[in-house]
Write a protein that holds these residues in place. Structure first.
Motif, PDB file in Angstrom:
ATOM      1  N   LEU A 123       0.842  -1.204   0.000  1.00 37.09           N
ATOM      2  CA  LEU A 123       0.000   0.000   0.000  1.00 37.09           C
ATOM      3  C   LEU A 123       0.875   1.253   0.000  1.00 37.09           C
ATOM      4  O   LEU A 123       1.865   1.332   0.734  1.00 37.09           O
ATOM      5  N   PRO A 124       0.506   2.252  -0.784  1.00 42.26           N
ATOM      6  CA  PRO A 124       1.361   3.440  -0.942  1.00 42.26           C
ATOM      7  C   PRO A 124       1.705   4.158   0.361  1.00 42.26           C
ATOM      8  O   PRO A 124       2.835   4.611   0.542  1.00 42.26           O
ATOM      9  N   PHE A 125       0.741   4.240   1.292  1.00 38.90           N
ATOM     10  CA  PHE A 125       1.011   5.033   2.495  1.00 38.90           C
ATOM     11  C   PHE A 125       2.017   4.371   3.431  1.00 38.90           C
ATOM     12  O   PHE A 125       2.518   5.007   4.370  1.00 38.90           O
ATOM     13  N   LEU A 126       2.319   3.076   3.223  1.00 39.22           N
ATOM     14  CA  LEU A 126       3.323   2.417   4.052  1.00 39.22           C
ATOM     15  C   LEU A 126       4.741   2.614   3.516  1.00 39.22           C
ATOM     16  O   LEU A 126       5.718   2.420   4.226  1.00 39.22           O
ATOM     17  N   LYS A 127       4.833   2.957   2.253  1.00 39.52           N
ATOM     18  CA  LYS A 127       6.154   3.130   1.648  1.00 39.52           C
ATOM     19  C   LYS A 127       6.774   4.454   2.077  1.00 39.52           C
ATOM     20  O   LYS A 127       6.093   5.448   2.293  1.00 39.52           O
ATOM     21  N   ASN A 128       8.069   4.447   2.209  1.00 43.96           N
ATOM     22  CA  ASN A 128       8.838   5.658   2.543  1.00 43.96           C
ATOM     23  C   ASN A 128       8.514   6.219   3.920  1.00 43.96           C
ATOM     24  O   ASN A 128       8.735   7.399   4.176  1.00 43.96           O
ATOM     25  N   PRO A 139      10.088   5.561  11.080  1.00 46.17           N
ATOM     26  CA  PRO A 139      10.943   4.436  10.703  1.00 46.17           C
ATOM     27  C   PRO A 139      10.283   3.573   9.626  1.00 46.17           C
ATOM     28  O   PRO A 139       9.083   3.653   9.432  1.00 46.17           O
ATOM     29  N   PRO A 140      11.065   2.713   8.953  1.00 43.10           N
ATOM     30  CA  PRO A 140      10.550   1.936   7.834  1.00 43.10           C
ATOM     31  C   PRO A 140       9.397   1.012   8.226  1.00 43.10           C
ATOM     32  O   PRO A 140       9.361   0.465   9.323  1.00 43.10           O
ATOM     33  N   ALA A 141       8.455   0.874   7.318  1.00 44.65           N
ATOM     34  CA  ALA A 141       7.348  -0.062   7.488  1.00 44.65           C
ATOM     35  C   ALA A 141       7.256  -0.900   6.223  1.00 44.65           C
ATOM     36  O   ALA A 141       7.759  -0.520   5.175  1.00 44.65           O
TER      37      ALA A 141
END
Length: 339
Positions: free
Chosen positions: A180-185, A188-190
């Protein structure tokens, strides 16, 4: 209230994307995100639906005529049926403003509990979503499964604490939400998790842990190694990766790899009690359904959900009786026909 009436009442309040189709097959919304559609050209959601329809059931009424029992037990709790409402997030964005994530989870958890099943609740960027979902589960004596996105460990730990406070009977993570886009970048990393990372999360949970988003036997074995108590064979309804196989196509090989050592659930395009029967015949212990539960709640509120549960339950009972299965344990692989 009939199912047709639920759909008719849902259409005016479902926003611009979901059409509340009588046949929820992914075609009318195939590449609409926001909306209930799937990623890219939308073929994964359509394939999910169509592959269940290709499987046929083997009718056999040369059996003793006796009552059908659909009850089952998961994580120490008895349920009326072996199917549950799958988690969904950002409902006001994707489905219309009649509900937001807080009010949706509140209504869904309550309605499912009254109908004798349970709801998996969604998660979101706003911490209020998980807080409200776990409070709704607590009101139902912990009968519900809060589903956590694959955030960083610190955020996951905090959400597990909320699940503990609710007395939830199990906790899930939809690990495929890494797409899912909102988890990228995020910082801290997800996102994706290693076996060791999942092992730490599962140990932290302290209750049965379900890993959702498994599409290969290899992935199922990794979940087993990490200590998961159950998995959900799922491609996130086609919303995170275009071109995936359907869940019906991979279920058997995953059951062959880990069935018996952990519970195996499946979702993706399952739309009727007959589809549920097919999934159980292929080795699933239970089934999750998402989009139609949204429609049922938007169109009929809690009554709509309870009516939809009974509709599925009656279809399942009818299929079981016509195929010679009088309990969930009676359903076997030879009761379905694969092309």
């Amino acid at each position: 209230m009939t199912y047709q009436e639920i759909l008719e009442q849902a259409r005016p309040v479902l926003g611009d994307y979901c059409k509340a189709c009588l046949e929820c097959n992914g075609k009318a919304c195939k590449n609409q995100i926001p909306g209930p559609g799937s990623k890219g050209v939308g073929d994964t959601a359509i394939r999910n639906y169509e592959k269940w329809k290709e499987i046929r059931v083997n009718m056999d009424t040369f059996n003793e005529n006796r009552p059908v029992d659909t009850t089952c037990k998961f994580f120490g709790h008895d349920f009326k049926f072996p199917f549950f409402a799958a988690p969904v997030g950002a409902v006001n964005l994707h489905y219309g403003e009649k509900y937001d994530d807080v009010s949706y989870n509140n209504a869904l958890v309550s309605a499912c509990a009254k109908a004798g099943i349970m709801a998996f609740t969604g998660d979101g960027v706003n911490p209020v979503v998980m807080d409200a979902a776990t409070k709704a589960i607590k009101k139902e004596q912990g009968v519900g499964v809060p589903t956590i996105k694959p955030w960083n460990y610190e955020m996951v730990h905090e959400k597990i604490r909320l699940a503990h406070d609710a007395g939830a009977i199990a906790v899930a993570m939809d690990i495929d939400a890494a797409g899912l886009p909102f988890l990228k970048n995020m910082t801290p990393p997800a996102g994706s998790k290693s076996v060791d990372e999942m092992k730490a999360i599962i140990n932290d949970a302290g209750v049965p842990f379900i890993v959702k988003g498994i599409m290969t036997a290899k992935g199922a074995l990794k979940a087993k190694e990490a200590g998961a108590h159950a998995i959900v064979v799922s491609n996130h309804g086609g919303r995170v990766l275009d071109g995936c196989p359907a869940t019906a196509e991979v279920l058997e090989q995953i059951v062959d790899a880990v069935g018996g050592s952990m519970k195996v659930f499946v979702d993706g395009g399952i739309r009727s009690g007959t589809d549920i029967f097919k999934a159980l015949a292929l080795g699933a212990d239970g089934v999750l359904i998402c989009r139609p539960f949204v429609t049922a709640l938007y169109g009929g509120d809690e009554e709509g959900v309870q009516m939809y549960v009974e509709k599925l339950g009656e279809e399942l009972k009818d299929t079981m009786a016509m195929c010679g299965a009088y309990s969930i344990d009676d359903i076997t692989r030879d009761m379905v026909f694969l092309p």
